[in-house]
Structures are given as structure tokens and as C-alpha cells.
Design a protein around this motif. Structure first.
Motif, PDB file in Angstrom:
ATOM      1  N   THR A  63      10.029 118.461 -18.232  1.00 15.75           N
ATOM      2  CA  THR A  63      10.057 117.231 -19.017  1.00 15.75           C
ATOM      3  C   THR A  63      10.748 116.118 -18.230  1.00 15.75           C
ATOM      4  OG1 THR A  63      12.207 117.673 -20.052  1.00 15.75           O
ATOM      5  CG2 THR A  63      10.260 118.612 -21.132  1.00 15.75           C
ATOM      6  N   CYS A  64      10.540 114.902 -18.672  1.00 11.36           N
ATOM      7  CA  CYS A  64      11.218 113.764 -18.050  1.00 11.36           C
ATOM      8  C   CYS A  64      12.715 113.804 -18.344  1.00 11.36           C
ATOM      9  CB  CYS A  64      10.608 112.461 -18.549  1.00 11.36           C
ATOM     10  SG  CYS A  64       8.891 112.209 -18.032  1.00 11.36           S
ATOM     11  N   ILE A  67      14.328 115.731 -15.686  1.00 17.49           N
ATOM     12  CA  ILE A  67      14.467 114.908 -14.478  1.00 17.49           C
ATOM     13  C   ILE A  67      15.728 114.057 -14.584  1.00 17.49           C
ATOM     14  CG2 ILE A  67      13.477 112.989 -13.192  1.00 17.49           C
ATOM     15  CD1 ILE A  67      11.877 115.407 -12.642  1.00 17.49           C
ATOM     16  N   ARG A  68      15.927 113.438 -15.725  1.00 19.54           N
ATOM     17  CA  ARG A  68      17.102 112.560 -15.928  1.00 19.54           C
ATOM     18  C   ARG A  68      18.393 113.374 -15.916  1.00 19.54           C
ATOM     19  NH1 ARG A  68      19.925 110.104 -20.506  1.00 19.54           N
ATOM     20  NH2 ARG A  68      20.690 108.055 -19.880  1.00 19.54           N
ATOM     21  N   ASP A  76      12.090 104.752 -14.142  1.00 17.85           N
ATOM     22  CA  ASP A  76      10.723 104.937 -14.611  1.00 17.85           C
ATOM     23  C   ASP A  76       9.795 105.099 -13.409  1.00 17.85           C
ATOM     24  OD1 ASP A  76      11.940 104.414 -16.983  1.00 17.85           O
ATOM     25  OD2 ASP A  76      10.581 102.825 -17.610  1.00 17.85           O
ATOM     26  N   TYR A  79       6.435 111.352 -11.690  1.00 18.16           N
ATOM     27  CA  TYR A  79       7.192 112.545 -11.317  1.00 18.16           C
ATOM     28  C   TYR A  79       6.309 113.774 -11.504  1.00 18.16           C
ATOM     29  CZ  TYR A  79      11.389 109.608 -11.608  1.00 18.16           C
ATOM     30  OH  TYR A  79      12.328 108.627 -11.423  1.00 18.16           O
ATOM     31  N   LEU A  81       5.841 117.238 -12.933  1.00 22.90           N
ATOM     32  CA  LEU A  81       6.345 118.154 -13.950  1.00 22.90           C
ATOM     33  C   LEU A  81       5.534 119.439 -13.923  1.00 22.90           C
ATOM     34  CD1 LEU A  81       6.924 115.767 -17.004  1.00 22.90           C
ATOM     35  CD2 LEU A  81       8.519 116.380 -15.170  1.00 22.90           C
ATOM     36  N   CYS A  95       7.048 108.905 -16.239  1.00 18.94           N
ATOM     37  CA  CYS A  95       8.225 108.981 -17.102  1.00 18.94           C
ATOM     38  C   CYS A  95       8.650 107.563 -17.478  1.00 18.94           C
ATOM     39  CB  CYS A  95       9.351 109.712 -16.388  1.00 18.94           C
ATOM     40  SG  CYS A  95       9.021 111.475 -16.111  1.00 18.94           S
ATOM     41  N   MET A  98      13.381 105.942 -18.948  1.00 25.64           N
ATOM     42  CA  MET A  98      14.291 106.933 -18.362  1.00 25.64           C
ATOM     43  C   MET A  98      15.759 106.583 -18.605  1.00 25.64           C
ATOM     44  SD  MET A  98      12.737 109.500 -17.025  1.00 25.64           S
ATOM     45  CE  MET A  98      13.611 110.209 -15.643  1.00 25.64           C
ATOM     46  N   PRO A 102      13.756 109.296 -22.387  1.00 22.98           N
ATOM     47  CA  PRO A 102      12.619 109.605 -21.508  1.00 22.98           C
ATOM     48  C   PRO A 102      11.416 110.132 -22.290  1.00 22.98           C
ATOM     49  CG  PRO A 102      14.658 110.430 -20.562  1.00 22.98           C
ATOM     50  CD  PRO A 102      14.984 109.983 -21.948  1.00 22.98           C
ATOM     51  N   GLU A 104       7.047 111.182 -21.763  1.00 23.01           N
ATOM     52  CA  GLU A 104       6.010 111.532 -20.802  1.00 23.01           C
ATOM     53  C   GLU A 104       4.682 110.860 -21.152  1.00 23.01           C
ATOM     54  OE1 GLU A 104       9.147 114.534 -21.129  1.00 23.01           O
ATOM     55  OE2 GLU A 104       7.753 113.713 -22.601  1.00 23.01           O
TER      56      GLU A 104
END
Length: 260
Positions: A63-64, A67-68, A76, A79, A81, A95, A98, A102, A104
Motif C-alpha cells: 500500500t501507499c 511506502i510512507r 506523491d 511507486y 506495490l 500514490c 502522501m 495516502p 492508491e
């Protein structure tokens, strides 16, 4: 004379043996250093013991938000996934938001005028101009693979009509609607160039005197929609009542199908 001679011989013998005698006597500081070195090695080995294997690397992000979590400064953008953290199920997500929440989005490669749009066609009981909304990205839940058809963050709309006394200025994703007693409402979904396809039997018609169809092609990556009635529509299951403006939720089902 004999005593002096014997002393001389003893002195000579001692002088000859002295180098060998000194080589046999170890310096006490050398012995202490050797013992300390051996003790240090033994203590280190005992303290370390059998070492466990290094921890495995973290799974690839799904998930975004993940990532964060790993990089709070991630902005943003696109990315990679992986669905269910599976390395064999990678997809490129956009994403968004962010810095706060966040979310998707799936970028749609085909943004021509005849692709990825929904339309409410005027006529019959409604007047005005055809309302058409075109999408460049769609909101997708990376866990369920459901599309939020009402999310119009990355879309543009044209036209305006009046339905039931209220204005209609935009359309949800994957909808065709009309109010002229025919399936003149049209729409298109085109996921070519992505690792996703539309789930089979994902649509149904609704409304008064409704009719329409969803024609799948290109390995279910393309769906051409027609729907209408008086008034009627075609929409993803479960069909939203009066699917116009930003109506709808996470309901259009996709499947992960890597390009062959």
C-alpha cells in the motif's frame, strides 16, 4: 696450578653454554600476554555463542501507506506495490495525498476520447447536453481490488443536463445512462497496458424500463457499455441508484492478470 686450570675450563664451558641457557628462559611479560590473548578469545567466543541468521528483509510494500511508513518524506508519485506483498504481483500505483492520507490510484494508459469515459445521454425526459466524464486515473483498493467509481479526483467532465429537477455535471466510472427509453447511454473501460482486467459479470442494468449490455474484449481488459431506460442505466454491481455526479463507492471488481 691445577685449581687455576680447572677454573679456567669452567669459565670457558659456562661461556659456551650461556646462549643456550638464556633461550630456554621465557620472559614473564610474554607469558602473561599470551595467556591474556587466549583468555580474551575464549571469553569472546563464549559471549557470542552460535549466532542466529540475519533477519529477512521486509516484504515488498502493498500500500501507499506502507511506502510512507518506511519513508515519511515520500511524495506523491508512481511507486511499485505488490498485491498481498507477493513479489510476483507487482503493479505501478500512483500514490496520492502522501503527506496526509495516502491513497492508491491506477493510471490508465489509454486516455483517448473513446476510452475510459462514462456518459449520460440527453433526450426523452431530460434536456441539456450529454454529460461525459473521462478518467486518467481511478481509485483502487489494493486489498480488495475494488474501484471507487465515485472518485473523480483524476477526471474531467463536459456537458450538463437536468435530472429530476437537479443538475447533472459528471458521471461515475463505468456507467452509461439515458432517459429516452433506449440504451443510448454509453461508456468504456480500457485497462490495456495494466496488469488488471475487469471481473466477469461485474455489471447490471437498473432503473425504469432498463436495458443495456457490457461487451468484454482484449482478455477482459476492455469493456464497452450501453445502458438506459426511462430513466435507466448500466453500472457495476451492486448497481447504484441514479448513478450520476459522484454517486457510487468501491464496487467495480478487478482481477490481477499480468500481461502474457
Amino acid at each position: 696450578m691445577n685449581l687455576a686450570h680447572n677454573l679456567s675450563r669452567f669459565a670457558l664451558s659456562f661461556a659456551l653454554l650461556a646462549p643456550f641457557m638464556t633461550g630456554c628462559i621465557a620472559d614473564s611479560s610474554d607469558l602473561d600476554a599470551a595467556d591474556l590473548s587466549e583468555d580474551s578469545v575464549a571469553e569472546t567466543e563464549q559471549a557470542l555463542g552460535p549466532q542466529p541468521p540475519p533477519p529477512p528483509p521486509p516484504p515488498p510494500p502493498a500500500t501507499c501507506q506502507e511506502i510512507r511508513n518506511r519513508n515519511p518524506n515520500a511524495g506523491d508519485g508512481a511507486y511499485l506495490l505488490h498485491i498481498d506483498h507477493d513479489v510476483a504481483k507487482g503493479w505501478t500505483a500512483y500514490c496520492h495525498n502522501m503527506a496526509s492520507s495516502p491513497a492508491e490510484y491506477l493510471t490508465l494508459p489509454n486516455t483517448s476520447a473513446s476510452a475510459n469515459f462514462s456518459q449520460y445521454t440527453v433526450g426523452g425526459a431530460v434536456s441539456g447536453s450529454n454529460v461525459r466524464t473521462s478518467y486518467t486515473k481511478i481509485r483502487i483498493d489494493p486489498d480488495s481490488l475494488l474501484v471507487d467509481i465515485g472518485d473523480q479526483t483524476f477526471s474531467s467532465s463536459s456537458g450538463q443536463l437536468t435530472h429530476g429537477g437537479g443538475p447533472v455535471t459528471s458521471m461515475p466510472f463505468g456507467v452509461g445512462m439515458s432517459c429516452d427509453a433506449s440504451p443510448s447511454g454509453v461508456g468504456n473501460i480500457d485497462l490495456t497496458g495494466t496488469p488488471f482486467a475487469v471481473a466477469e459479470d461485474a455489471f447490471q442494468v437498473g432503473g425504469a424500463g432498463s436495458s443495456g449490455s457490457a461487451v468484454y474484449s482484449v482478455d477482459n481488459r476492455v469493456v464497452n457499455l450501453s445502458g438506459g431506460g426511462f430513466c435507466g442505466w448500466i453500472c457495476s454491481n451492486p448497481a447504484t441508484f441514479n448513478p450520476f455526479n459522484d454517486a457510487g463507492d468501491f464496487q467495480l471488481a478487478l482481477e490481477f492478470v499480468p500481461p502474457s
